[in-house]
Scaffold this active site. Structure first.
Site, PDB file in Angstrom:
ATOM      1  N   ASP A   1      -6.966   7.188  11.081  1.00 17.21           N
ATOM      2  CA  ASP A   1      -6.306   6.002  10.509  1.00 17.21           C
ATOM      3  C   ASP A   1      -4.881   6.381  10.094  1.00 17.21           C
ATOM      4  O   ASP A   1      -4.365   5.912   9.081  1.00 17.21           O
ATOM      5  CB  ASP A   1      -7.096   5.455   9.323  1.00 17.21           C
ATOM      6  CG  ASP A   1      -6.727   4.018   8.963  1.00 17.21           C
ATOM      7  OD1 ASP A   1      -5.917   3.405   9.693  1.00 17.21           O
ATOM      8  OD2 ASP A   1      -7.232   3.521   7.947  1.00 17.21           O
TER       9      ASP A   1
ATOM     10  N   ALA B   1      -3.334   3.230   1.915  1.00 18.03           N
ATOM     11  CA  ALA B   1      -2.805   2.491   3.060  1.00 18.03           C
ATOM     12  C   ALA B   1      -2.778   3.421   4.258  1.00 18.03           C
ATOM     13  O   ALA B   1      -1.766   4.054   4.559  1.00 18.03           O
ATOM     14  CB  ALA B   1      -1.406   1.964   2.752  1.00 18.03           C
TER      15      ALA B   1
END
Length: 366
Positions: A260, A294
């Site tokens: 990610d 994030a």
């Protein structure tokens, strides 16, 4: 070309030689060995990252050559195949990012990971479960999918099954061979089970941006632990604590690791872009201005060391970073070291630091 060292094969470890020819593995010879008994290099399959937004300062949603930059960046850390991953965005922003990604794929960059296609992470997600996604969630349609897929091939899509119309869309996309994952969702356990029965195959960044497990409301996590064959998990040990990683490993047969990663991967601390968001790398984590996670700054070599640090053997950790993601996508030419397979290879030191990377037999690191 011939490589020498401890070679991880489907039959176990062998100390000997691996021969490369025309981008493929031509042969492996040697004798069984425990790699812990010597200081020769560890030769393992290249990593396959199915969820990566950016790296080297570039974010896929910027367009231009961002996909090439991130593919080159992650290759230095052992990733030999990847899916560029989008953010939830307006139609216009997605069209530009996909158009530019398609152009990069048409002329693949050198010294870079093989770009397998796109992971469309949104916008067909629950607006109440955005996590770090910008606020452009909306119901999905085949027409919207096809418009993007025509520009750059979508291999994986993240969807919230509880949104009206999404069960039928899941069934239609699964019939085309697209890997549908459940994520950024507030679905119930039963809704997830229905989606799996209709063809959904996985779960996006397990535990994150989904309903948690309660013994009287098992939710998305409960459905994954009870029913999933495959699921992705961010391997930075920040998004998911070690105990939860080990619980998922025990429950899900083909749990595999992703980064990610954002533009901050491979970069110093500072400010970077993630879709429309400004994000900040501080040490090993990437966060929004309000402190929320994030994405990550993770690279797959660090993920490998994190997994072995939890007690996984190197061979098991390798499967979770290479073989299982390959099999999830239906790729039968990579993910293991065996004659006839692509020469996607990582050579590690005894401390599991990357020494060399080959993508289809071409060296990445000088």
């Amino acid at each position: 070309m011939t490589l020498e060292g401890n070679i991880l094969t489907p039959e176990g470890w062998f100390k000997g030689e691996l021969t490369l020819r025309q981008g493929r593995i031509a042969g492996i010879s040697g004798t069984p060995v425990d790699p812990e008994d010597n200081d020769a290099p560890r030769i393992i399959p290249g990593f396959i990252d199915l969820h990566v937004h950016g790296g080297g300062g570039a974010d896929l949603m910027e367009g231009g050559d961002a996909l090439a930059v991130l593919a080159r960046t992650h290759a230095r850390f052992g990733t030999t195949s990847l899916l560029g991953t989008s953010m939830t965005a307006s139609r216009e922003a997605l069209l530009k990012a996909f158009r530019d990604a398609g152009s990069v794929m048409a002329t693949p960059p050198d010294r870079a990971a093989d770009i397998l296609g796109i992971h469309l992470e949104g916008p067909f997600i629950n607006p109440d479960m955005l996590g770090a996604q910008p606020p452009y969630a909306r119901p999905g349609t085949l027409e919207a999918f096809d418009e993007l897929d025509a520009l750059a091939p979508i291999r994986v899509i993240t969807m919230a099954p509880e949104i009206e119309g999404h069960m039928a869309l899941i069934e239609a996309l699964a019939a085309r061979g697209v890997r549908v994952q459940l994520g950024h969702t507030a679905a119930t356990h039963d809704q997830c089970v229905e989606a799996l029965q209709l063809g959904a195959r996985g779960f996006t960044h397990l535990y994150n941006a989904m309903g948690g497990l309660h013994h009287r409301a098992p939710g998305v996590v409960g459905a994954a632990l009870a029913h999933a064959d495959y699921a992705e998990l961010i391997g930075d040990l920040i998004h998911v604590e070690p105990g939860a990683v080990l619980a998922a490993r025990r429950a899900i047969p083909h749990l595999y690791v992703v980064t990610d990663a954002t533009a901050a991967a491979g970069m110093p601390d500072g400010e970077y872009r993630l879709g429309e968001h400004r994000v900040f790398k501080q040490g090993n984590s990437v966060r929004l201005a309000d402190g929320g996670l994030a994405g990550s700054a993770l690279t797959m070599d660090v993920a490998l060391r994190n997994m072995t640090g939890l007690g996984l053997t190197l061979s098991e950790a390798s499967r979770r970073l290479s073989l299982w993601p390959a099999r999830y996508l239906g790729l039968n030419d990579r993910g293991v070291l065996a004659p006839g397979y692509r020469a996607d290879i990582v050579t590690l030191s005894p401390n599991l630091d990357v020494e060399q990377v080959w993508v289809a037999g071409c060296p990445v690191i000088e």
